[in-house]
Enzyme design. Structure first.
Site, PDB file in Angstrom:
ATOM      1  N   CYS A 199       0.832  -1.198   0.000  1.00  0.00           N
ATOM      2  CA  CYS A 199       0.000   0.000   0.000  1.00  0.00           C
ATOM      3  C   CYS A 199       0.875   1.260   0.000  1.00  0.00           C
ATOM      4  O   CYS A 199       1.964   1.262  -0.578  1.00  0.00           O
ATOM      5  CB  CYS A 199      -0.960  -0.032   1.195  1.00  0.00           C
ATOM      6  SG  CYS A 199      -2.310   1.152   0.982  1.00  0.00           S
TER       7      CYS A 199
ATOM      8  N   ASP B  29      -3.432   0.957  10.237  1.00  0.00           N
ATOM      9  CA  ASP B  29      -4.606   1.818  10.409  1.00  0.00           C
ATOM     10  C   ASP B  29      -5.063   1.762  11.857  1.00  0.00           C
ATOM     11  O   ASP B  29      -5.414   2.786  12.450  1.00  0.00           O
ATOM     12  CB  ASP B  29      -5.731   1.369   9.459  1.00  0.00           C
ATOM     13  CG  ASP B  29      -5.367   1.744   8.029  1.00  0.00           C
ATOM     14  OD1 ASP B  29      -4.695   0.934   7.356  1.00  0.00           O
ATOM     15  OD2 ASP B  29      -5.703   2.860   7.617  1.00  0.00           O
TER      16      ASP B  29
HETATM   17  P1  RI2 Z   1       0.153   5.955   7.049  1.00  0.00           P
HETATM   18  C1  RI2 Z   1      -3.619   3.272   4.495  1.00  0.00           C
HETATM   19  O1  RI2 Z   1      -4.991   3.076   4.261  1.00  0.00           O
HETATM   20  C2  RI2 Z   1      -2.880   1.939   4.378  1.00  0.00           C
HETATM   21  O2  RI2 Z   1      -3.614   0.868   4.973  1.00  0.00           O
HETATM   22  C3  RI2 Z   1      -1.642   2.276   5.184  1.00  0.00           C
HETATM   23  O3  RI2 Z   1      -0.899   1.133   5.565  1.00  0.00           O
HETATM   24  C4  RI2 Z   1      -2.284   2.976   6.385  1.00  0.00           C
HETATM   25  O4  RI2 Z   1      -3.337   3.765   5.817  1.00  0.00           O
HETATM   26  C5  RI2 Z   1      -1.329   3.827   7.192  1.00  0.00           C
HETATM   27  O5  RI2 Z   1      -0.832   4.847   6.366  1.00  0.00           O
HETATM   28  P2  RI2 Z   1      -5.770   3.886   3.052  1.00  0.00           P
HETATM   29  O6  RI2 Z   1      -6.024   5.268   3.600  1.00  0.00           O
HETATM   30  O7  RI2 Z   1      -0.593   6.605   8.182  1.00  0.00           O
HETATM   31  O8  RI2 Z   1      -4.866   3.883   1.826  1.00  0.00           O
HETATM   32  O9  RI2 Z   1       1.389   5.208   7.546  1.00  0.00           O
HETATM   33  O10 RI2 Z   1      -7.031   3.098   2.841  1.00  0.00           O
HETATM   34  O11 RI2 Z   1       0.441   6.903   5.893  1.00  0.00           O
END
Ligand code: RI2
Length: 311
Positions: free
Chosen positions: A127, A196
């Site tokens: 991701c 998350d």
């Molecule tokens: P940071 C994202 O979710 C991903 O799951 C990623 O690992 C998590 O948030 C944490 O991201 P999405 O918003 O806070 O893409 O480390 O659904 O940037």
């Protein structure tokens, strides 16, 4: 976020124009701060405006506890205040402190996590996690020669954001489809993912596919590290609350392919990785075992914060 009111911010989080657990938390907190600073009403009006904004923002994405922790931190300590000026000052000070702390946390995680990357390592990430990328970029900044393998991260394909960010930072990166993880794992030295939500029992809730990567890393004896700020640990899980796994629109998977409406499509965008598949969690208070999650929640967020905010 210039001139975005809380409804605009909530919509931007829902549409994933603003995404990433850390970024949505900072956006939600900034929106609450703006409601406080721009209010012209009496105390009752201000409190109802803040409550309305809180409810709307928390409804925008249910899985990342960072949003809940951020909004609660922004509004912490205003109960019992009897002047709108005091409430405004408190909310604005809380919000600024949360945003600064969350940005500093990313730097600290980068510094601590980078010690686990050796010169010449190949790191796999999933991701687009700013916390995980802060570790990778810090190791690169220190002059370590590392390569990254980034998954595409279907269906939203956040991996494309990751490969662009790493290329811009000068880090060599290869993108693979999610189902190729097991085929490449023998060439991987370390897996780094974001978070998350982390529950009190050390379960990681992260982008869909994370749990499979953890299983595959465990099978290949490759260390699996989670990079997470402490405000992604869930106080609500102490009370037995299950983390809601967001399911998004089928169109994100189907795109413009011709699929009959009679075909059911499920699009859960997060999954749960049990603590036994996590080697360590790199946090802004150090590297901790997943089973220490309870300590983090109580020590960092505090009993009063937890019991005060228990709805
Ligand atoms: P940071 C994202 O979710 C991903 O799951 C990623 O690992 C998590 O948030 C944490 O991201 P999405 O918003 O806070 O893409 O480390 O659904 O940037």
């Amino acid at each position: 976020m210039l001139n975005m009111n809380f409804e605009d911010v909530a919509k931007a989080i829902e549409s994933m124009d603003i995404r990433g657990a850390g970024r949505i938390a900072r956006a939600g907190v900034k929106a609450i701060c703006d409601v406080a600073s721009e209010s012209t009403g009496d105390l009752e009006t201000l409190l109802s405006e803040l409550e309305a904004a809180k409810v709307r923002i928390l409804a925008s994405r249910p899985t990342a506890i960072s949003l809940w922790n951020g909004v609660q931190a922004a509004m912490h300590g205003i109960d019992g205040m009897n002047s709108p000026e005091d409430v405004k000052a408190k909310v604005m000070a809380n919000s600024e402190a949360f945003i600064l702390r969350s940005e500093k946390a990313m730097e600290t995680i980068g510094r601590i996590g980078a010690k686990r990357i050796r010169d010449g390592d190949t790191v796999l990430t999933h991701c687009n996690s700013h916390a995980a990328l802060s570790v990778i970029k810090e190791a690169h900044r220190q002059g370590k020669k590392l390569k990254v393998i980034a998954t595409e991260s279907r269906p939203w394909r956040q991996g494309i954001i990751t490969v662009n960010e790493l290329t811009e930072a000068g880090v060599p990166v290869t993108m693979i489809v999610d189902s190729a993880v097991r085929s490449v794992m023998r060439s991987v030295d370390l897996v780094l993912v974001g978070a998350d939500t982390i529950t009190s029992s050390g379960v990681l809730i992260n982008k869909i596919g994370t749990s499979q990567i953890a299983l595959i890393a465990n099978e290949a004896r490759v260390p699996f590290l989670v990079c997470s700020e402490t405000y992604k640990f869930s106080p609500l899980s102490l009370f037995g609350d299950l983390v809601e796994i967001e399911e998004r629109d089928r169109k994100e998977i189907i795109g413009d392919a011709k699929v009959p409406d009679s075909v059911k499509v499920r699009n859960p965008v997060f999954d749960a990785t049990p603590p036994e598949y996590i080697d360590s969690i790199v946090t802004d208070i150090g590297m901790i075992p997943p089973f220490a999650a309870y300590e983090v929640i109580v020590k960092i967020l505090g009993h009063d914060f937890i019991f005060e905010n228990r709805e």
